[in-house]
Design an enzyme around this catalytic site. Structure first.
Site, PDB file in Angstrom:
ATOM      1  N   GLU A 165       0.811  -1.216   0.000  1.00 33.17           N
ATOM      2  CA  GLU A 165       0.000   0.000   0.000  1.00 33.17           C
ATOM      3  C   GLU A 165       0.847   1.270   0.000  1.00 33.17           C
ATOM      4  O   GLU A 165       0.805   2.074   0.933  1.00 33.17           O
ATOM      5  CB  GLU A 165      -0.962  -0.008   1.185  1.00 33.17           C
ATOM      6  CG  GLU A 165      -1.954  -1.158   1.131  1.00 33.17           C
ATOM      7  CD  GLU A 165      -3.055  -1.069   2.184  1.00 33.17           C
ATOM      8  OE1 GLU A 165      -2.978  -0.185   3.053  1.00 33.17           O
ATOM      9  OE2 GLU A 165      -3.988  -1.889   2.132  1.00 33.17           O
ATOM     10  N   GLU A 372      -4.930  -8.449   0.823  1.00 29.83           N
ATOM     11  CA  GLU A 372      -5.629  -8.062   2.057  1.00 29.83           C
ATOM     12  C   GLU A 372      -7.106  -7.922   1.747  1.00 29.83           C
ATOM     13  O   GLU A 372      -7.483  -7.314   0.754  1.00 29.83           O
ATOM     14  CB  GLU A 372      -5.133  -6.728   2.632  1.00 29.83           C
ATOM     15  CG  GLU A 372      -3.787  -6.753   3.286  1.00 29.83           C
ATOM     16  CD  GLU A 372      -3.453  -5.407   3.942  1.00 29.83           C
ATOM     17  OE1 GLU A 372      -4.393  -4.650   4.289  1.00 29.83           O
ATOM     18  OE2 GLU A 372      -2.261  -5.109   4.090  1.00 29.83           O
TER      19      GLU A 372
END
Length: 470
Positions: A165, A372
């Protein structure tokens, strides 16, 4: 008829080093930006820190046994950069690497594939003090660190991820300031995004030179599924602007070797992008073996409000008077109606389906993994000590049904990693949000698998989606 996933589909769980390890000052580990940030009054709810977290550093063997008992086939973990290379420069600490060697050995002994992430936000504080991700040298230091970890673990780890991320690292860390290091400079955020991209490319080169040919290398992005609030042209332009900042600023150079021209035009009032040097795009665009995608909830936006100046926005991130959206601060975010998690995020599995089909079109032939996905709920033990979380099971069931539908419609999805293995330090929210499939009593550090852990374990063992509980 049960919903089945392809043979060989990888079922895993995921964590991040700072969120679980603790042992913040043991074995020569020095502070990361999250140590500094969390110890700064007012930055993290309740003054919580990751100093102890869930003590995974000392409970490693217990936690791996727990994964083995649940039946998951893979574990995605991150390496703590300051535990391995405390200043971000120079030789490694062998005792730090020994922890990860032991972790990998334990995983393999239990038949669990290790999936290693090099960077999940814990930049050594010394590198931040020298400029952090807005400084070009940090990308070079990251490549050096990647080579160190590859030399130590490349004989046993086959699945590698460079960054997790990077949008959060750049825009929450240097834009809105709600993540470490807590800076609020939109130009620094854009520079950080580029140097994270560059660090990824340099790290892939370092990994390719150090790892066996069988190794697979990826990056994990958190693309935002951005939707316009209406068909009005202004709303569609707002969607385009946020899509450029949330998604294409990373996918463009990683997958196509170029930043989108509309992004450069949108931010021209802030920077001329001269920090992008001549060969950078070709360095960033390295061959990937798969792409990791993290998904939680979509975003709904409408045309900029000319009267908006500052203050919290409904973009799903912690409130701040500073925006993580450089040159698009006045775009209006809307909270979709319907069910929400404890984070206030909408429950919308259609966004995950859309995301998988989008990247199937954007990067044909590149396998995808969901690195995720999960939800926070206010889980509490029952009188008998068990922890039932039917909301999480329904969330997982609906999102995994969306994954199966995407596969049926042509998406090459190779695996799914539940976020997260266990309750932990949830960044600026401290210990107030529980994402885990395993409940952790933070006073005693006792681990209790929730109902969702057993449900997910059944799925991992059979490859068939169990029904949601009533």
């Amino acid at each position: 008829m049960p919903v089945s996933f392809p043979p060989g589909f990888l079922w895993g769980t995921a964590t991040a080093a700072y969120q679980i390890e603790g042992a913040a000052a043991e074995g020569g580990r020095t502070p990361s930006i999250w140590d500094t940030f969390s110890r700064t009054p007012g930055k993290v709810e309740n003054g919580d820190t990751g100093d102890i977290a869930v003590d995974h550093f000392h409970r490693r063997a217990e936690d791996v046994r727990l994964m083995g008992d649940l039946g998951v086939g893979a574990y995605r973990f991150s390496v703590s950069w300051p535990r391995v290379q405390p200043t971000g420069r120079g030789p490694a600490l062998q005792c730090g690497l020994d922890f990860y060697r032991a972790l990998v050995d334990d995983l393999l002994a239990h038949g669990i594939r290790p999936v290693l992430t090099l960077y999940h936000w814990d930049l050594p504080q010394e590198l931040e003090s020298a400029g952090g991700w807005p400084a070009r040298e940090t990308a070079q230091r990251f490549a050096e660190y990647a080579g160190i970890v590859a030399d130590a673990l490349g004989d046993r780890v086959e699945l590698w991820t460079t960054l997790n991320e990077p949008w959060c690292s750049a825009f929450l860390g240097y834009g809105s300031g709600v993540h470490a290091p807590g800076r609020t400079d939109p130009v620094a955020a854009l520079r950080a995004a580029h140097h994270l991209n560059l660090g990824h490319g340099l790290a892939v080169q370092a990994l390719r030179s150090a790892l066996p040919a069988r190794a697979q290398i990826s990056a994990s992005l958190n693309p935002s599924v951005v939707r316009a609030a209406s068909d009005a042209p202004g709303d569609h332009d707002a969607r385009r602007r946020i899509d450029a900042l949330a998604n294409r600023i990373f996918a463009g150079p990683l997958l196509k070797g170029a930043y989108p021209q509309d992004l450069i035009a949108d931010t021209a009032s802030l920077t001329d992008w001269s920090f992008v040097q001549g060969s950078d795009p070709s360095v960033i665009r390295q061959r990937l073996d798969w792409l990791g995608l993290n998904y939680y909830a979509p975003a709904v936006v409408s045309a900029p409000d000319p009267d908006r100046r500052a203050g919290p926005r409904r973009d799903g991130h912690a409130p701040s008077d500073h925006s993580p959206w450089p040159a698009s601060e006045r775009v209006v975010f809307h909270q979709p109606p319907g069910e929400r998690t404890a984070m206030g995020w909408s429950v919308d599995p259609s966004g995950l389906y859309d995301l998988l089909l989008h990247y199937t079109r954007e990067a044909p032939g590149l396998p995808l993994m969901i690195t995720e996905n999960g939800a926070a709920y206010d889980d509490k033990p029952a009188a008998d000590g068990t922890v039932h979380d039917p909301d999480r099971i329904r969330y997982l069931h609906s999102h995994l049904a969306a994954v199966q539908r995407a596969i049926a419609d042509g998406a090459d999805v190779r695996g799914y990693f539940l976020w997260s293995l266990m309750d932990n330090f949830e960044w600026s929210y401290g210990y107030g949000k529980r994402f885990g499939a395993v409940y952790v009593d933070y006073e005693t550090q006792a681990r209790v698998p929730k109902s969702s852990a057993h449900w997910y374990g059944q799925l991992a063992r059979t490859g068939e989606l169990p029904p949601p509980v009533a």
